[in-house]
Design a protein around this motif. Structure first.
Motif, PDB file in Angstrom:
ATOM      1  N   MET A 147     -75.555 -50.909 -12.945  1.00  0.00           N
ATOM      2  CA  MET A 147     -76.139 -52.228 -13.136  1.00  0.00           C
ATOM      3  C   MET A 147     -77.640 -52.214 -12.820  1.00  0.00           C
ATOM      4  SD  MET A 147     -73.543 -53.999 -14.227  1.00  0.00           S
ATOM      5  CE  MET A 147     -73.426 -52.516 -15.227  1.00  0.00           C
ATOM      6  N   GLU A 148     -78.315 -53.341 -12.980  1.00  0.00           N
ATOM      7  CA  GLU A 148     -79.762 -53.391 -12.844  1.00  0.00           C
ATOM      8  C   GLU A 148     -80.241 -53.127 -11.420  1.00  0.00           C
ATOM      9  OE1 GLU A 148     -81.178 -57.178 -14.063  1.00  0.00           O
ATOM     10  OE2 GLU A 148     -79.974 -58.304 -12.630  1.00  0.00           O
ATOM     11  N   ASP A 149     -79.334 -53.254 -10.434  1.00  0.00           N
ATOM     12  CA  ASP A 149     -79.693 -52.917  -9.055  1.00  0.00           C
ATOM     13  C   ASP A 149     -79.303 -51.491  -8.696  1.00  0.00           C
ATOM     14  OD1 ASP A 149     -76.963 -53.158  -8.970  1.00  0.00           O
ATOM     15  OD2 ASP A 149     -76.902 -54.610  -7.315  1.00  0.00           O
ATOM     16  N   GLY A 150     -78.858 -50.707  -9.686  1.00  0.00           N
ATOM     17  CA  GLY A 150     -78.466 -49.327  -9.459  1.00  0.00           C
ATOM     18  C   GLY A 150     -77.033 -49.153  -9.032  1.00  0.00           C
ATOM     19  N   GLY A 151     -76.321 -50.246  -8.801  1.00  0.00           N
ATOM     20  CA  GLY A 151     -74.958 -50.174  -8.307  1.00  0.00           C
ATOM     21  C   GLY A 151     -73.935 -49.904  -9.393  1.00  0.00           C
ATOM     22  N   ALA A 152     -72.731 -49.521  -8.958  1.00  0.00           N
ATOM     23  CA  ALA A 152     -71.641 -49.223  -9.878  1.00  0.00           C
ATOM     24  C   ALA A 152     -71.243 -50.459 -10.673  1.00  0.00           C
ATOM     25  CB  ALA A 152     -70.440 -48.696  -9.097  1.00  0.00           C
ATOM     26  N   SER A 153     -70.836 -50.254 -11.912  1.00  0.00           N
ATOM     27  CA  SER A 153     -70.454 -51.380 -12.762  1.00  0.00           C
ATOM     28  C   SER A 153     -69.140 -51.983 -12.290  1.00  0.00           C
ATOM     29  CB  SER A 153     -70.315 -50.908 -14.213  1.00  0.00           C
ATOM     30  OG  SER A 153     -69.464 -49.775 -14.284  1.00  0.00           O
ATOM     31  N   PRO A 154     -69.087 -53.296 -12.137  1.00  0.00           N
ATOM     32  CA  PRO A 154     -67.848 -53.948 -11.733  1.00  0.00           C
ATOM     33  C   PRO A 154     -66.825 -53.926 -12.867  1.00  0.00           C
ATOM     34  CG  PRO A 154     -69.502 -55.595 -12.218  1.00  0.00           C
ATOM     35  CD  PRO A 154     -70.179 -54.255 -12.305  1.00  0.00           C
ATOM     36  N   ILE A 212     -73.627 -50.483   5.805  1.00  0.00           N
ATOM     37  CA  ILE A 212     -73.261 -49.200   5.231  1.00  0.00           C
ATOM     38  C   ILE A 212     -71.873 -49.331   4.607  1.00  0.00           C
ATOM     39  CG2 ILE A 212     -72.209 -48.344   7.381  1.00  0.00           C
ATOM     40  CD1 ILE A 212     -73.340 -45.546   6.677  1.00  0.00           C
ATOM     41  N   GLY A 213     -71.644 -48.559   3.556  1.00  0.00           N
ATOM     42  CA  GLY A 213     -70.332 -48.520   2.927  1.00  0.00           C
ATOM     43  C   GLY A 213     -69.954 -47.091   2.621  1.00  0.00           C
ATOM     44  N   GLY A 214     -68.664 -46.758   2.761  1.00  0.00           N
ATOM     45  CA  GLY A 214     -68.265 -45.377   2.514  1.00  0.00           C
ATOM     46  C   GLY A 214     -66.797 -45.234   2.206  1.00  0.00           C
ATOM     47  N   GLU A 215     -66.464 -44.084   1.631  1.00  0.00           N
ATOM     48  CA  GLU A 215     -65.092 -43.767   1.255  1.00  0.00           C
ATOM     49  C   GLU A 215     -64.734 -42.373   1.729  1.00  0.00           C
ATOM     50  OE1 GLU A 215     -65.015 -44.144  -3.001  1.00  0.00           O
ATOM     51  OE2 GLU A 215     -66.856 -42.998  -3.257  1.00  0.00           O
ATOM     52  N   GLU A 216     -63.449 -42.073   1.778  1.00  0.00           N
ATOM     53  CA  GLU A 216     -62.982 -40.809   2.352  1.00  0.00           C
ATOM     54  C   GLU A 216     -63.461 -39.594   1.578  1.00  0.00           C
ATOM     55  OE1 GLU A 216     -60.566 -38.486   1.145  1.00  0.00           O
ATOM     56  OE2 GLU A 216     -60.267 -39.505  -0.775  1.00  0.00           O
ATOM     57  N   SER A 217     -63.819 -39.776   0.326  1.00  0.00           N
ATOM     58  CA  SER A 217     -64.226 -38.656  -0.504  1.00  0.00           C
ATOM     59  C   SER A 217     -65.643 -38.182  -0.227  1.00  0.00           C
ATOM     60  CB  SER A 217     -64.104 -39.048  -1.975  1.00  0.00           C
ATOM     61  OG  SER A 217     -64.892 -40.189  -2.236  1.00  0.00           O
ATOM     62  N   GLY A 218     -66.353 -38.852   0.685  1.00  0.00           N
ATOM     63  CA  GLY A 218     -67.712 -38.421   1.015  1.00  0.00           C
ATOM     64  C   GLY A 218     -68.803 -39.243   0.378  1.00  0.00           C
ATOM     65  N   GLY A 219     -68.425 -40.282  -0.361  1.00  0.00           N
ATOM     66  CA  GLY A 219     -69.411 -41.174  -0.945  1.00  0.00           C
ATOM     67  C   GLY A 219     -69.812 -42.239   0.057  1.00  0.00           C
ATOM     68  N   ILE A 220     -71.046 -42.190   0.537  1.00  0.00           N
ATOM     69  CA  ILE A 220     -71.539 -43.112   1.558  1.00  0.00           C
ATOM     70  C   ILE A 220     -72.881 -43.664   1.091  1.00  0.00           C
ATOM     71  CG2 ILE A 220     -72.155 -43.396   3.988  1.00  0.00           C
ATOM     72  CD1 ILE A 220     -70.561 -40.800   4.554  1.00  0.00           C
ATOM     73  N   GLY A 221     -73.042 -44.985   1.199  1.00  0.00           N
ATOM     74  CA  GLY A 221     -74.280 -45.595   0.732  1.00  0.00           C
ATOM     75  C   GLY A 221     -74.835 -46.608   1.703  1.00  0.00           C
ATOM     76  N   ILE A 222     -76.149 -46.756   1.707  1.00  0.00           N
ATOM     77  CA  ILE A 222     -76.856 -47.726   2.537  1.00  0.00           C
ATOM     78  C   ILE A 222     -77.631 -48.637   1.594  1.00  0.00           C
ATOM     79  CG2 ILE A 222     -78.629 -48.039   4.319  1.00  0.00           C
ATOM     80  CD1 ILE A 222     -77.928 -45.214   5.296  1.00  0.00           C
ATOM     81  N   PRO A 223     -77.247 -49.917   1.486  1.00  0.00           N
ATOM     82  CA  PRO A 223     -77.885 -50.783   0.486  1.00  0.00           C
ATOM     83  C   PRO A 223     -79.381 -50.970   0.680  1.00  0.00           C
ATOM     84  CG  PRO A 223     -76.434 -52.039   1.951  1.00  0.00           C
ATOM     85  CD  PRO A 223     -76.164 -50.584   2.204  1.00  0.00           C
ATOM     86  N   GLU A 224     -79.891 -50.748   1.887  1.00  0.00           N
ATOM     87  CA  GLU A 224     -81.340 -50.836   2.083  1.00  0.00           C
ATOM     88  C   GLU A 224     -82.059 -49.776   1.241  1.00  0.00           C
ATOM     89  OE1 GLU A 224     -84.368 -50.000   5.725  1.00  0.00           O
ATOM     90  OE2 GLU A 224     -82.889 -51.578   6.080  1.00  0.00           O
ATOM     91  N   HIS A 225     -81.369 -48.665   0.961  1.00  0.00           N
ATOM     92  CA  HIS A 225     -81.910 -47.601   0.107  1.00  0.00           C
ATOM     93  C   HIS A 225     -81.580 -47.902  -1.350  1.00  0.00           C
ATOM     94  CE1 HIS A 225     -82.679 -43.608  -1.525  1.00  0.00           C
ATOM     95  NE2 HIS A 225     -81.394 -43.414  -1.758  1.00  0.00           N
ATOM     96  N   VAL A 226     -80.295 -47.991  -1.665  1.00  0.00           N
ATOM     97  CA  VAL A 226     -79.805 -48.382  -2.985  1.00  0.00           C
ATOM     98  C   VAL A 226     -78.323 -48.685  -2.837  1.00  0.00           C
ATOM     99  CG1 VAL A 226     -79.203 -46.033  -3.784  1.00  0.00           C
ATOM    100  CG2 VAL A 226     -79.823 -47.786  -5.460  1.00  0.00           C
ATOM    101  N   ARG A 227     -77.808 -49.585  -3.665  1.00  0.00           N
ATOM    102  CA  ARG A 227     -76.396 -49.969  -3.569  1.00  0.00           C
ATOM    103  C   ARG A 227     -75.503 -48.930  -4.230  1.00  0.00           C
ATOM    104  NH1 ARG A 227     -77.425 -56.253  -5.341  1.00  0.00           N
ATOM    105  NH2 ARG A 227     -78.136 -57.036  -3.304  1.00  0.00           N
ATOM    106  N   GLU A 228     -75.591 -47.729  -3.752  1.00  0.00           N
ATOM    107  CA  GLU A 228     -74.843 -46.611  -4.328  1.00  0.00           C
ATOM    108  C   GLU A 228     -74.751 -45.496  -3.293  1.00  0.00           C
ATOM    109  OE1 GLU A 228     -72.580 -45.119  -5.810  1.00  0.00           O
ATOM    110  OE2 GLU A 228     -73.158 -45.533  -7.881  1.00  0.00           O
ATOM    111  N   ARG A 229     -73.812 -44.594  -3.511  1.00  0.00           N
ATOM    112  CA  ARG A 229     -73.660 -43.425  -2.648  1.00  0.00           C
ATOM    113  C   ARG A 229     -74.849 -42.477  -2.813  1.00  0.00           C
ATOM    114  NH1 ARG A 229     -68.104 -42.710  -5.804  1.00  0.00           N
ATOM    115  NH2 ARG A 229     -69.597 -43.420  -7.358  1.00  0.00           N
ATOM    116  N   ASP A 230     -75.138 -41.728  -1.757  1.00  0.00           N
ATOM    117  CA  ASP A 230     -76.218 -40.752  -1.845  1.00  0.00           C
ATOM    118  C   ASP A 230     -75.954 -39.617  -0.864  1.00  0.00           C
ATOM    119  OD1 ASP A 230     -78.568 -39.273  -1.946  1.00  0.00           O
ATOM    120  OD2 ASP A 230     -79.807 -41.036  -2.322  1.00  0.00           O
ATOM    121  N   GLY A 231     -75.459 -38.494  -1.382  1.00  0.00           N
ATOM    122  CA  GLY A 231     -75.162 -37.342  -0.541  1.00  0.00           C
ATOM    123  C   GLY A 231     -76.401 -36.717   0.064  1.00  0.00           C
TER     124      GLY A 231
END
Length: 466
Positions: free
Chosen positions: A118-125, A323-342
């Protein structure tokens, strides 16, 4: 050629085997449908396209760009392979209406995928991908448009360097092994850490579209080469990223694997205690109770979602998320971008090691002293289709009174079926949204109990212990 109803968006995008389901014809159909929806929402808008290191990924990206541009969209394509978080950051920090990433993430090398952002870089709903699916046509489009090639990597890496405390990282004098598993993180994490004064040895960093036979998921046994390199070479830590570098795995100086649950808990603690940040913590239901425990210790609210970062993204859009994260190692901080960043997670671990003057293993021990011990494992079962279908049919009615000798306290059916057990133990059974697998997840206070739960879960999947 499959009809439109055969193409579906799973947990994060549409994925298929290259030259089987993932063909140029099918790609153009999906790009055509996405272009229709993007153009309906933002006529003439900018769409940014990226791709990973898989076979023909760059050529597929250009084919998608031509189709998107035919809808009157202004399309910019990366001039080289790049991590998904770089694509997402580029979308979020520009005038773009959205983005498309050609990647199959952590899936084996034979897969390729089409992710929408999406326009904020986040995953499509789901609401957006449902519209794209509805716009699919059985015929591949003939129209082609022009696109621009741009550098998306340089600005992103600069943003990463500026996000962390470079002096703390530099003062730590770290020596680390970086393993991009032949994926899109190759060169980039090593380059960024080196610029921050870290001595880096990179393995599996050369171009190899077949990934050298490795499965590009940063968990054992796929990261065993990194673990050996760290232990044998006397390094301080190892950092691994997946096929598109949005997931993180790590090991300490002994080569002991530090799983994503512990990384999520560590980074959460660091953001609060080391950076003075606050907010809600969002986790998927397959993620460790360690996250709940450290959040409680820090006075933070926890929200739990189904598996898939798109659900975490929806919480980020709602606001107030640290912060948001999942067991698969995808962790994201919305202050950076609303997406995971390894890559960012690896940098924050290095920052934490520098600020606290502790090794990664010591940081884990200090964490567990606060939360108490919990062990976790996941087992993936590749089943014949009829066996998988039989499990899916039985799953809604699964209701054992006890599992591995432990009484079932509650059952959660938000995504698959999750059995809650005493002492915060649990067992989750669910089908993969991206691969033909049934996944079995288990957590308990000790490794022996986890093994027993996994064995019991496999019997439930196979119908041997209903």
């Amino acid at each position: 050629m499959p009809s439109a109803r055969d193409i579906r968006f799973g947990t994060d995008g549409w994925r298929a085997v290259i030259a089987d389901g993932f063909t140029y014809e099918n790609l153009r159909r999906v790009a055509d449908a996405a272009g229709r929806v993007f153009a309906e929402d933002r006529p003439g808008g900018v769409i940014i396209v990226g791709y990973d290191t898989r076979f023909e990924a760059g050529a597929f990206a250009q084919a998608a760009a031509e189709v998107l541009a035919a809808h009157g969209l202004k399309v910019r394509v990366s001039d080289r392979p790049l991590p998904t978080p770089a694509l997402c950051w580029s979308v979020a920090h520009s005038d773009a209406a959205g983005g498309v990433m050609l990647t199959a993430s952590h899936n084996p090398a034979k897969y390729l995928g089409f992710k929408l952002r999406m326009e904020d870089g986040g995953a499509s709903p789901v609401s957006f991908t449902d519209r794209v699916e509805a716009a699919l046509r059985d015929e591949a489009p003939d129209a082609r448009g022009a696109f621009e090639t741009v550098d998306l990597v340089g600005p992103y890496l600069e943003a990463l360097r500026s996000f962390v405390d470079g002096e703390a990282v530099r003062a730590a004098g770290l020596r680390v092994v970086v393993d991009p598993l032949y994926g899109a993180g190759q060169g980039y994490l090593a380059e960024t850490l080196t610029a921050l004064g870290v001595e880096v040895t990179e393995i599996h960093g050369e171009r190899n579209p077949g990934f050298g036979g490795l499965h590009p998921e940063p968990i054992p046994p796929h990261v065993d080469a990194m673990r050996r390199a760290v232990a044998d070479g006397g390094f301080d830590a190892g950092f691994a990223t997946d096929g598109d570098a949005d997931r993180i795995g790590a090991c300490d100086r002994t080569g002991a694997f530090v799983n994503p649950h512990r990384i999520l808990a560590l980074v959460t603690r660091h953001l609060v205690e080391g950076r003075g940040m606050r907010g809600r913590v969002v986790k998927t239901l397959s993620t460790s109770v360690l996250v709940d425990r450290i959040a409680q210790h820090l006075g933070l609210e926890v929200a739990t979602t189904p598996v898939g970062f798109k659900w975490i993204y929806e919480q980020m859009v709602a606001g107030g998320v640290l912060i948001g994260g999942e067991e698969s190692g995808g962790i994201g901080i919305p202050e950076h971008v609303r997406e995971r960043d390894g890559l960012l997670m690896a940098l924050l671990l290095a920052e934490m090691m520098g600020q606290r003057r502790m090794g990664l293993g010591e940081l884990v021990e200090d964490l567990l002293a606060v939360t108490g011990p919990m062990e976790y494992l996941r087992r993936d079962l590749a089943l014949a289709q009829e066996v998988k279908d039989a499990f899916v049919a039985r799953m809604p009615s699964l209701a054992p009174h006890a599992i591995a000798g432990l009484p079932v306290k509650a059952v959660v059916r938000d995504d698959g079926v999750k059995f809650l057990l005493p002492d915060d133990a649990w067992l989750l059974l669910r089908t993969s949204g991206t691969e033909p697998l049934v996944r079995i997840y288990a957590e308990a206070p000790n490794a022996g109990a986890v093994d027993e739960l996994l064995a019991a879960g496999e019997r439930l999947v196979l119908g041997e212990d209903d």
